[in-house]
Scaffold this motif. Structure first.
Motif, PDB file in Angstrom:
ATOM      1  N   HIS A 336       0.977  -1.405   0.069  1.00  0.00           N
ATOM      2  CA  HIS A 336      -0.269  -0.395   0.191  1.00  0.00           C
ATOM      3  C   HIS A 336       1.211   1.093   0.846  1.00  0.00           C
ATOM      4  O   HIS A 336       2.024   1.282   0.462  1.00  0.00           O
ATOM      5  N   PRO A 337      -0.014   2.285  -0.353  1.00  0.00           N
ATOM      6  CA  PRO A 337       1.020   3.615  -0.210  1.00  0.00           C
ATOM      7  C   PRO A 337       2.248   4.253   0.428  1.00  0.00           C
ATOM      8  O   PRO A 337       3.468   4.343   0.825  1.00  0.00           O
ATOM      9  N   VAL A 338       1.328   3.735   1.919  1.00  0.00           N
ATOM     10  CA  VAL A 338       2.393   3.851   3.802  1.00  0.00           C
ATOM     11  C   VAL A 338       3.660   2.962   3.477  1.00  0.00           C
ATOM     12  O   VAL A 338       4.100   3.656   3.902  1.00  0.00           O
ATOM     13  N   SER A 339       3.274   1.695   2.822  1.00  0.00           N
ATOM     14  CA  SER A 339       4.227   0.650   2.906  1.00  0.00           C
ATOM     15  C   SER A 339       5.540   1.818   1.508  1.00  0.00           C
ATOM     16  O   SER A 339       6.503   1.015   1.847  1.00  0.00           O
ATOM     17  N   TRP A 340       4.918   2.035   0.483  1.00  0.00           N
ATOM     18  CA  TRP A 340       5.800   2.668  -0.227  1.00  0.00           C
ATOM     19  C   TRP A 340       6.727   3.849   0.311  1.00  0.00           C
ATOM     20  O   TRP A 340       8.099   3.700  -0.228  1.00  0.00           O
ATOM     21  N   VAL A 341       6.270   4.382   0.778  1.00  0.00           N
ATOM     22  CA  VAL A 341       6.521   5.528   1.769  1.00  0.00           C
ATOM     23  C   VAL A 341       8.070   4.236   2.691  1.00  0.00           C
ATOM     24  O   VAL A 341       8.872   5.514   2.454  1.00  0.00           O
TER      25      VAL A 341
END
Length: 356
Positions: A336-341
């Motif tokens: 998810h986007p949070v894990s990408w960041v």
């Protein structure tokens, strides 16, 4: 009326603060991290089963050893004498029977060796099955360990059958003779003690804190050196309780070892501790209240156990037990986007770790 130039600046600062707080909360809940992880491993105090004088020390401090490599040897002469005495006792008890006790002595020796092999096979299988359940080793390794136990059990059964045949050769009186049974048990114990004078590595690993010297007397059960199991290492990272809400065993993680700056390693959550010690004091048999000495009580941290995704086969060399590790856990399986960041932040940390 001219617009106040400070108003847009103040609004921008507020928006920035809200964005930072929101990002921090999201990262804290869905990609918690800590730079206070530690490399942990199974550490065993190697102690002899019998006491005696050390005649040989086969390893140096911090030596890498394979399973079965000799570590140190205890003077075998007293135990060789005990075996000879037990053999003589068995021969004496067998006098007057129809056959010599030599075949019974030989058969009993085979039983002793077979039982020692069975004990080792069972210990190896128990360890392998625990690693198999955690996904550290393949199922084929577990099957091989269980097959080794079955083979060792068959060898013990065969050796015991040979003993019964040897006792039967002594005649009807020899099969149920208590003196022969007692001498046979004493011989088995003496043989087992003699085999225990050679202390070997239980698994592949490293020996450390070696303080033994030739001529030193060691007692039975007293630690003689420390053994670090190379097949059972993991990472322990302490996370705050409010960081654990979305983490479950199996979630992916990223590790950064201080000993290997600039490199990231894939890992997974193996388990989350069910409890910690609250360090409550007891006075006069009652639990003492803890005085509030701080405005804000510090958050409790719960140990989370991480293991490399590829198991011990991918464990990096040069990482010592007790070494520092930075870890980021990707809740809900990542992706998810949070894990990408969070992954990008972890990558930047790996670059900066080369400097500090």
């Amino acid at each position: 009326m001219a617009a106040n130039p400070a108003k847009p600046v103040a609004l921008g600062v507020i928006v920035l603060l809200v964005a930072l707080v929101t990002g921090y909360i999201l990262l804290d809940r869905y990609a918690p991290s800590s730079n206070r992880g530690v490399v942990s491993a199974t550490v065993v105090q190697i102690a002899p089963r019998i006491g005696g004088e050390v005649t040989e020390v086969h390893v140096a401090d911090d030596a890498v050893v394979a399973e079965g490599d000799p570590l140190f040897t205890i003077d075998p002469r007293p135990f060789e004498l005990a075996v000879r005495q037990a053999e003589a006792s068995l021969a004496s008890a067998a006098q007057g029977q129809d056959a010599s006790a030599a075949s019974l002595v030989a058969a009993q020796s085979e039983v002793t060796r077979a039982r020692a092999g069975l004990d080792k096979a069972r210990g190896d299988a128990s360890r392998t099955e625990r690693l198999e359940q955690r996904g550290v080793v393949a199922v084929a390794d577990g099957d091989a360990a269980r097959a080794a136990v079955a083979n060792a059990e068959a060898q013990v059964a065969g050796a015991e059958a040979n003993v019964e045949a040897a006792r039967a050769s002594l005649g009807p009186d020899g099969q149920d003779n208590p003196a022969i049974a007692n001498a046979q048990a004493q011989l088995e114990r003496a043989q087992f003690d003699l085999a225990s004078t050679r202390v070997a590595a239980p698994h592949a690993g490293v020996v450390t804190n070696v303080t033994l010297a030739v001529g030193q007397f060691v007692n039975a059960g007293s630690p003689a050196m420390t053994f670090i199991d190379a097949g059972a290492a993991w990472i322990t990272v302490d996370l705050r309780e409010n960081q654990l809400g979305n983490i479950v065993p199996g979630d992916p993680a990223s590790l950064l070892f201080d000993a290997l700056p600039g490199r990231l390693f894939d890992a997974r959550v193996q388990s989350i501790a069910w409890g910690i010690a609250p360090t409550r004091n007891v006075q006069d048999g009652l639990v003492a209240s803890q005085p509030a000495s701080r405005w804000f009580e510090p958050a409790r941290r719960i140990p989370v156990r991480l293991e490399l995704a590829g198991g011990m086969d991918t464990w990096p060399r040069g990482v010592p037990v007790g070494g520092k590790v930075g870890a980021t856990v990707f809740a809900d399986g990542g992706g998810h986007p949070v894990s990408w960041v969070a992954g990008a932040v972890q990558r930047v940390r790996s670059w900066l770790s080369i400097v500090h």
